[in-house]
Design an enzyme around this catalytic site. Structure first.
Site, PDB file in Angstrom:
ATOM      1  N   ARG A 102       0.880  -1.186   0.000  1.00 18.50           N
ATOM      2  CA  ARG A 102       0.000   0.000   0.000  1.00 18.50           C
ATOM      3  C   ARG A 102       0.905   1.220   0.000  1.00 18.50           C
ATOM      4  NH1 ARG A 102      -5.351   1.204   3.449  1.00 18.50           N
ATOM      5  NH2 ARG A 102      -6.110  -0.065   1.735  1.00 18.50           N
ATOM      6  N   HIS A 129      -7.234   0.992  -6.667  1.00 20.22           N
ATOM      7  CA  HIS A 129      -7.383   0.070  -5.530  1.00 20.22           C
ATOM      8  C   HIS A 129      -7.985  -1.224  -6.093  1.00 20.22           C
ATOM      9  CE1 HIS A 129      -7.619  -1.350  -1.548  1.00 20.22           C
ATOM     10  NE2 HIS A 129      -8.505  -0.528  -1.019  1.00 20.22           N
ATOM     11  N   GLN A 132      -9.838  -3.868  -3.926  1.00 19.14           N
ATOM     12  CA  GLN A 132     -11.161  -3.371  -3.565  1.00 19.14           C
ATOM     13  C   GLN A 132     -12.129  -3.587  -4.727  1.00 19.14           C
ATOM     14  OE1 GLN A 132     -12.112  -1.726  -0.463  1.00 19.14           O
ATOM     15  NE2 GLN A 132     -14.063  -2.309  -1.377  1.00 19.14           N
ATOM     16  N   ASP A 225     -17.351   7.076  -1.702  1.00 24.02           N
ATOM     17  CA  ASP A 225     -16.121   6.922  -0.906  1.00 24.02           C
ATOM     18  C   ASP A 225     -15.836   8.273  -0.247  1.00 24.02           C
ATOM     19  OD1 ASP A 225     -13.705   6.037   0.170  1.00 24.02           O
ATOM     20  OD2 ASP A 225     -12.585   6.201  -1.712  1.00 24.02           O
ATOM     21  N   CYS A 265     -16.353   1.556   0.168  1.00 22.68           N
ATOM     22  CA  CYS A 265     -15.196   0.692   0.446  1.00 22.68           C
ATOM     23  C   CYS A 265     -14.813   0.701   1.924  1.00 22.68           C
ATOM     24  CB  CYS A 265     -14.013   1.129  -0.408  1.00 22.68           C
ATOM     25  SG  CYS A 265     -13.532   2.834  -0.081  1.00 22.68           S
ATOM     26  N   ARG A 293     -13.630  -8.709   0.859  1.00 19.93           N
ATOM     27  CA  ARG A 293     -12.207  -8.475   0.609  1.00 19.93           C
ATOM     28  C   ARG A 293     -11.425  -9.771   0.845  1.00 19.93           C
ATOM     29  NH1 ARG A 293     -10.089  -3.326   0.961  1.00 19.93           N
ATOM     30  NH2 ARG A 293      -8.235  -4.423   0.223  1.00 19.93           N
TER      31      ARG A 293
HETATM   32  N1   CP Z   1     -11.248  -0.368   1.988  1.00 19.31           N
HETATM   33  C1   CP Z   1      -9.998  -0.423   2.480  1.00 19.31           C
HETATM   34  O1   CP Z   1      -9.024  -0.607   1.746  1.00 19.31           O
HETATM   35  O2   CP Z   1      -9.901  -0.291   3.832  1.00 19.31           O
HETATM   36  P1   CP Z   1      -8.546  -0.130   4.660  1.00 19.31           P
HETATM   37  O3   CP Z   1      -7.978   1.213   4.296  1.00 19.31           O
HETATM   38  O4   CP Z   1      -8.963  -0.207   6.084  1.00 19.31           O
HETATM   39  O5   CP Z   1      -7.621  -1.229   4.271  1.00 19.31           O
HETATM   40  N1  NVA Z   2      -9.954   6.648  -1.333  1.00 17.44           N
HETATM   41  C1  NVA Z   2      -9.595   6.190  -0.030  1.00 17.44           C
HETATM   42  C2  NVA Z   2      -9.798   4.722   0.079  1.00 17.44           C
HETATM   43  C3  NVA Z   2      -9.474   4.117   1.415  1.00 17.44           C
HETATM   44  C4  NVA Z   2      -9.644   2.633   1.422  1.00 17.44           C
HETATM   45  C5  NVA Z   2      -8.142   6.549   0.253  1.00 17.44           C
HETATM   46  O1  NVA Z   2      -7.304   6.413  -0.644  1.00 17.44           O
HETATM   47  O2  NVA Z   2      -7.850   6.991   1.364  1.00 17.44           O
END
Ligand code: CP
Ligand code: NVA
Length: 308
Positions: A102, A129, A132, A225, A265, A293
């Site tokens: 990430r 993502h 997701q 989101d 998400c 997930r």
């Molecule tokens: N939706 C998602 O990726 O959640 P987290 O940021 O908690 O991993």
């Molecule tokens: N768009 C959000 C998604 C979190 C899972 C972010 O990038 O923070």
């Protein structure tokens, strides 16, 4: 495919195949537990940002299938800071069997994949993502069935990383995708170009508009989101002024198809992009979606480990 970096890297058939594997592994998981498909394998998980779902679901996916996972925090690795990404990739390739990362900058996950000898999974970047997106598709298929071509998926809010993967998976599966976002918060043009190319092949119809009410008309899925993604925190005040007309509330949901499902998400900023009433209401699938997930990621890992 060596890696899982973007939905658009996979064909429609490969995406459908991943969904079939996810459905099979989910059933197996609840029936008598998963077969030990990942026995002896360890997934290294590099996080430059916080996570609940991604971290725990990948960890549990590995454990359910007889493998293990190793959490590597931002301060431990210092990806590209303490050590170059290329060096991190080559060192970790000798220790673990796959990497999940990430990152802030999408280029960093691409760089990691370029240099690693083991599969790399994108666990969210500023661009997309994809894990997701797979869990979202799994949730939609479970609700509407596999013959869901022509389904209307409407995203309301910021044209962010989650919107990119939802758009790409929708296009791959022949679903119509509409996004309504405020001016200046569009999906990045390169992702739109890719989506248009996919849509041409699958017959999916794409719409890029600004009116949330128009977007949800006849929608089978309403998705939203956060208005401020991780890494954009200094823009929060500005965004809080722009996005309120894009809130997914009971009024907006009432304008969609009567069987519409509402997705997010998570993490949700309740009563900002999504009201409590909707999040906890009859149309909401946010928790089954979060739980998916786990199952979608088992399928991705099974494919990358070549055990499914
Ligand atoms: N939706 C998602 O990726 O959640 P987290 O940021 O908690 O991993
Ligand atoms: N768009 C959000 C998604 C979190 C899972 C972010 O990038 O923070």
């Amino acid at each position: 495919m060596k890696d899982f970096l973007a939905i658009s890297d996979y064909s429609s058939e490969e995406i459908k195949d991943l969904l079939d594997i996810a459905l099979k592994l989910k059933k197996q998981c609840f029936k008598k537990g998963n077969k030990k498909l990942f026995k002896g394998k360890v997934l290294g998980m590099i996080f430059q940002k916080p996570s609940l779902r991604t971290r725990i679901s990948f960890d549990m996916a590995m454990r359910h299938c007889g493998g293990d996972a190793l959490y590597l925090s931002p301060s431990e690795i210092g990806l590209g800071k303490r050590e170059s990404i290329a060096d991190v990739a080559r060192v970790l390739s000798g220790y673990v069997h796959a990497l999940m990362a990430r990152v802030f900058d999408h280029a960093h996950v691409l760089e990691l994949a370029k240099w690693s000898e083991i599969p790399v999974v994108n666990g969210l970047s500023d661009y997309n993502h994809p894990c997701q997106g797979m869990a979202d598709a799994l949730t939609i298929v479970e609700k509407f069935g596999k013959k869901s071509k022509g389904l209307n998926v409407s995203y309301v809010g910021d044209g962010n990383n989650v919107a990119v993967s939802l758009m790409h998976v929708s296009a791959k599966l022949g679903w119509n995708f509409t996004i309504a976002n405020p001016e200046g918060y569009d999906i990045v043009p390169e992702a739109v170009t890719i989506a248009k190319k996919i849509a041409k092949e699958t017959g999916s119809k794409l719409k890029f508009i600004s009116d949330p009410h128009e977007a949800v008309k006849k929608a089978h899925v309403i998705y939203t989101d956060t208005w401020t993604s991780m890494g954009q925190e200094e823009e929060t005040a500005k965004r809080e002024l722009v996005f309120p007309p894009y809130q997914v509330n009971a009024k907006l949901v009432s304008e969609a198809d009567k069987d519409v499902i509402v997705m997010h998400c998570l993490p949700a900023h309740r009563n900002h992009e999504l009201t409590d009433e909707v999040a906890d209401g009859p149309h909401s699938v946010i928790f089954p979606q979060a739980h998916n997930r786990l199952h979608a990621q088992k399928a991705i890992l099974a494919r990358l480990f070549e055990v499914a």
